[in-house]
Each structure stands twice: as structure tokens, then as C-alpha cells.
Design a protein around this motif. Structure first.
Motif, PDB file in Angstrom:
ATOM      1  N   THR A  91      82.756 -11.059 -33.153  1.00 21.85           N
ATOM      2  CA  THR A  91      82.579 -12.513 -33.143  1.00 21.85           C
ATOM      3  C   THR A  91      83.850 -13.266 -32.771  1.00 21.85           C
ATOM      4  N   VAL A  93      86.421 -15.117 -30.753  1.00 18.91           N
ATOM      5  CA  VAL A  93      86.469 -15.789 -29.466  1.00 18.91           C
ATOM      6  C   VAL A  93      87.628 -16.776 -29.442  1.00 18.91           C
ATOM      7  N   LYS A  97      87.245 -20.393 -25.382  1.00 17.38           N
ATOM      8  CA  LYS A  97      85.915 -20.979 -25.268  1.00 17.38           C
ATOM      9  C   LYS A  97      85.483 -21.104 -23.818  1.00 17.38           C
ATOM     10  N   ASP A  98      86.439 -21.355 -22.937  1.00 19.03           N
ATOM     11  CA  ASP A  98      86.093 -21.485 -21.522  1.00 19.03           C
ATOM     12  C   ASP A  98      85.612 -20.158 -20.942  1.00 19.03           C
ATOM     13  N   ALA A 100      83.729 -17.960 -22.681  1.00 13.71           N
ATOM     14  CA  ALA A 100      82.636 -17.428 -23.489  1.00 13.71           C
ATOM     15  C   ALA A 100      81.285 -17.473 -22.783  1.00 13.71           C
ATOM     16  N   CYS A 101      81.252 -17.985 -21.538  1.00 11.19           N
ATOM     17  CA  CYS A 101      79.975 -18.117 -20.814  1.00 11.19           C
ATOM     18  C   CYS A 101      78.958 -18.800 -21.708  1.00 11.19           C
ATOM     19  N   ARG A 102      79.403 -19.907 -22.330  1.00 11.87           N
ATOM     20  CA  ARG A 102      78.608 -20.564 -23.364  1.00 11.87           C
ATOM     21  C   ARG A 102      77.247 -21.041 -22.856  1.00 11.87           C
ATOM     22  N   GLU A 103      77.212 -21.547 -21.652  1.00 13.52           N
ATOM     23  CA  GLU A 103      75.927 -22.005 -21.113  1.00 13.52           C
ATOM     24  C   GLU A 103      75.151 -20.796 -20.609  1.00 13.52           C
ATOM     25  N   HIS A 104      74.612 -20.051 -21.578  1.00 11.01           N
ATOM     26  CA  HIS A 104      73.915 -18.814 -21.237  1.00 11.01           C
ATOM     27  C   HIS A 104      72.648 -19.117 -20.421  1.00 11.01           C
ATOM     28  N   LEU A 181      79.327 -11.012 -25.342  1.00 14.84           N
ATOM     29  CA  LEU A 181      79.844 -11.929 -24.330  1.00 14.84           C
ATOM     30  C   LEU A 181      80.003 -11.237 -22.974  1.00 14.84           C
ATOM     31  N   GLU A 184      76.529 -11.318 -21.577  1.00 14.89           N
ATOM     32  CA  GLU A 184      76.158 -12.685 -21.207  1.00 14.89           C
ATOM     33  C   GLU A 184      76.826 -13.109 -19.905  1.00 14.89           C
ATOM     34  N   CYS A 185      78.091 -12.744 -19.746  1.00 13.37           N
ATOM     35  CA  CYS A 185      78.794 -13.110 -18.506  1.00 13.37           C
ATOM     36  C   CYS A 185      78.240 -12.351 -17.311  1.00 13.37           C
TER      37      CYS A 185
END
Length: 321
Positions: A91, A93, A97-98, A100-104, A181, A184-185
Motif C-alpha cells: 500500500t 505510495v 501520487k502522480d 499511481a495511475c490513479r485514474e484507473h 499499481l 493498473e499502469c
């Protein structure tokens, strides 16, 4: 030694021959520096030549610097692997944050694969050796992940829809051990470019390490199918060889390792794997031969015992008459 004991001994010997445990020669320390540890160097025989291959190539070097069986996860008996597996929590990170490919993405063409669908349940699996991809100079023996982070953050801001950038960010998370992550990326990269051979292969490596062998085979074969015309595909064949070897399909593994040497003759790890497979198959054949002989001996003894018993019964009946 009785027959049962011999069977137990033979079975245990077969298992020992079949199981191997791999360790890496790159370590991730608490400061985020990936450095080369004392390696067990894979050396060539004195009469072998280099054939002009670029040994500073990052992928070539990455594979040559580690042991040939990366399929084993952490175990209580593997202290080095345990040390690596605890170096970063899944977990974690912090300050990235940039990256983390947050907008999955909601869906990709590969979400039906079990390893992808179960991505939120995977354990950490650090791959420090992947840091070699980010080496600035061929002679560098360490990589500062802080510099890598800064570089990737700049790249994603400049090219927010770049398949290559998301692919590299996925590799960054492989180093850290954050499998969620990383996947996800790679999913985001494949959402942009569904048939990118490099991304497919990297995702296959992650799922291979997590023991989703059929998923790894599917992705690697597809990567081989869609690879650019200029690529030989030796890396895909090497990955398939490793996966098939791990699954116990030694014939297919041998076929792919031989193909690697066809396409990239100086690649020594393929030779090492072929030798190991030869030894494993020879050991298996010897054990199975012993078991078959023992089974035949048992059958013969049972038949002899039955005949002798029947003979005594006949003699007893004659005396009684």
C-alpha cells in the motif's frame, strides 16, 4: 529398505529435482537505492565466444544477472527473498501520487484474465533487478529511485497519454513490489494501445511471478504475435520457456529455449536452462524406470506367491483324498 520406504524416497527425490528457488542479485534499500549485491555470475566456458552481442543492453543484462527460476515466491527458507518482500509494503505510495495511475481505466481487453481480475488481492512481489531498465550508463551499479520518480513524473506531465510512459511507470512499481499499481499502469497502457508487445510482455512477467501461469502464457504468446517486424521475439520465447519450465511442461520449455538460441545465440541463460532441463528430465526418467521395475517385481512376486499357494493347496487335497 522395504518397498514403501523406497517409494517414499523416490518420490521425495523427484520433488527435490523438480523444485528450484530463485533469488535476485539486486537489492532495494531503505533509502530507495537499488544496488547490485554480490552476484553469482553466469560465466561461459573458456572456449566460448561472445559473438558480438551488446551485453550492456538492459534487458539482456537484467536476465543474465539473476538466477534462472524466478517463478518461486517468498518462502520461510528463502531469507534473501523474505528481506526483499518486506522492503516495501503493497500500500506504500508515498510522494508518488502522480505515478499511481490513479485514474484507473474501467475496462481493457485483458480483464478476463484471472490474474488481472484478482489484482487487488495480490501480495507484494519486489523485482529489484528491473531497475536495470532505468540505468543511465552501462557501468552503473546502482539506481536512485528518487531520480527515476522525478523523471517519470516529468514524463507523465509532458505526455499524459503515452503508452511508453505508463509502461515505464508499471516497471517502476514492479521494482517497488506494488503489484496492484504495476498492473493498473499496464492496464492503462493497454487501454491506449491494446496490442503493445512490450506492455503485454511486462504484464506477463508480473503474472508469472504471481503464479498465474496460463495468463502469462496467453499474454506472452500474444506479445509474440503482435511484436514489431524488426524484433526477433527471443525475449518472448525465453519467457515462454521459463513459464513452461515452471509448469512442468519440459518439452515445450526446451523448444522455446532452443528457439532463443536460434534467434540470439550468445544468450547464455537459455543454455543454462537447457542444461537444467536435461538434468531434470534424466533424473525423472531414472526414477520412473526404477518405479516401473519395482512394480514389475511386485507383480512377479504376487504371481509366484499365488502359484506356490495354489500348489500347496493341490497337494493338501491329494493327501486328504
Amino acid at each position: 529398505m522395504d518397498l514403501f520406504s523406497l517409494w517414499v524416497y523416490s518420490t521425495c527425490l523427484l520433488l527435490l529435482c523438480a523444485l528450484t528457488c530463485g533469488v535476485t542479485h539486486w537489492k532495494l534499500d531503505k533509502d530507495g537505492i537499488v544496488a547490485m549485491s554480490e552476484p553469482r555470475v553466469l560465466t561461459r566456458d573458456a572456449d566460448e565466444t561472445d559473438s558480438g552481442i551488446d551485453r550492456h543492453d538492459s534487458i539482456f543484462s537484467l536476465l543474465e544477472r539473476r538466477y534462472m527460476s524466478p517463478s518461486q515466491g517468498c518462502s520461510a527458507s528463502n531469507s534473501m527473498c523474505q528481506q526483499q518482500c518486506t522492503c516495501r509494503k503493497l500500500t506504500e505510495v508515498a510522494d508518488t501520487k502522480d505515478l499511481a495511475c490513479r485514474e484507473h481505466v474501467n475496462e481493457t481487453a485483458y480483464d478476463f484474465l484471472e490474474g488481472v481480475a484478482m489484482r487487488r488481492r495480490h501480495k507484494a512481489y519486489p523485482e529489484p533487478e528491473v531497475a536495470m531498465i532505468f540505468k543511465k550508463e552501462p557501468t552503473d551499479n546502482s539506481i536512485d529511485l528518487t531520480e527515476v520518480e522525478v523523471s517519470l513524473q516529468k514524463a507523465i506531465k509532458q505526455s499524459p497519454n503515452s503508452t511508453g510512459v505508463y509502461n515505464q511507470i508499471g516497471n517502476y512499481w514492479r521494482i517497488k513490489g506494488n503489484t496492484l499499481l504495476a498492473i493498473e499502469c499496464f492496464r492503462k497502457a493497454l487501454h491506449i494501445s491494446p496490442n503493445n508487445a512490450d506492455v503485454l510482455l511486462n504484464l506477463a512477467r508480473v503474472l508469472f511471478n504471481l503464479r498465474y501461469l496460463q495468463d502469462a502464457i496467453f499474454l506472452t504468446k500474444h506479445s509474440l504475435e503482435v511484436k514489431p517486424t524488426g524484433q526477433t521475439g527471443w525475449l518472448q520465447h525465453f519467457t515462454l520457456g521459463e513459464v513452461y519450465k515452471s509448469s512442468g511442461d519440459y518439452d515445450k520449455a526446451t523448444e522455446h529455449f532452443r528457439k532463443v538460441l536460434e534467434l540470439n545465440p550468445p544468450f547464455h541463460p537459455a543454455e543454462v536452462n537447457l542444461r537444467e532441463l536435461g538434468q531434470m528430465q534424466e533424473s525423472s526418467v531414472n526414477i520412473y524406470t526404477v518405479l516401473i521395475i519395482l512394480s514389475l517385481i511386485c507383480i512377479v512376486l504376487v504371481i509366484i506367491h499365488s502359484m506356490v499357494t495354489h500348489s500347496y493347496q493341490d497337494k493338501g487335497k491329494r493327501h486328504s483324498a
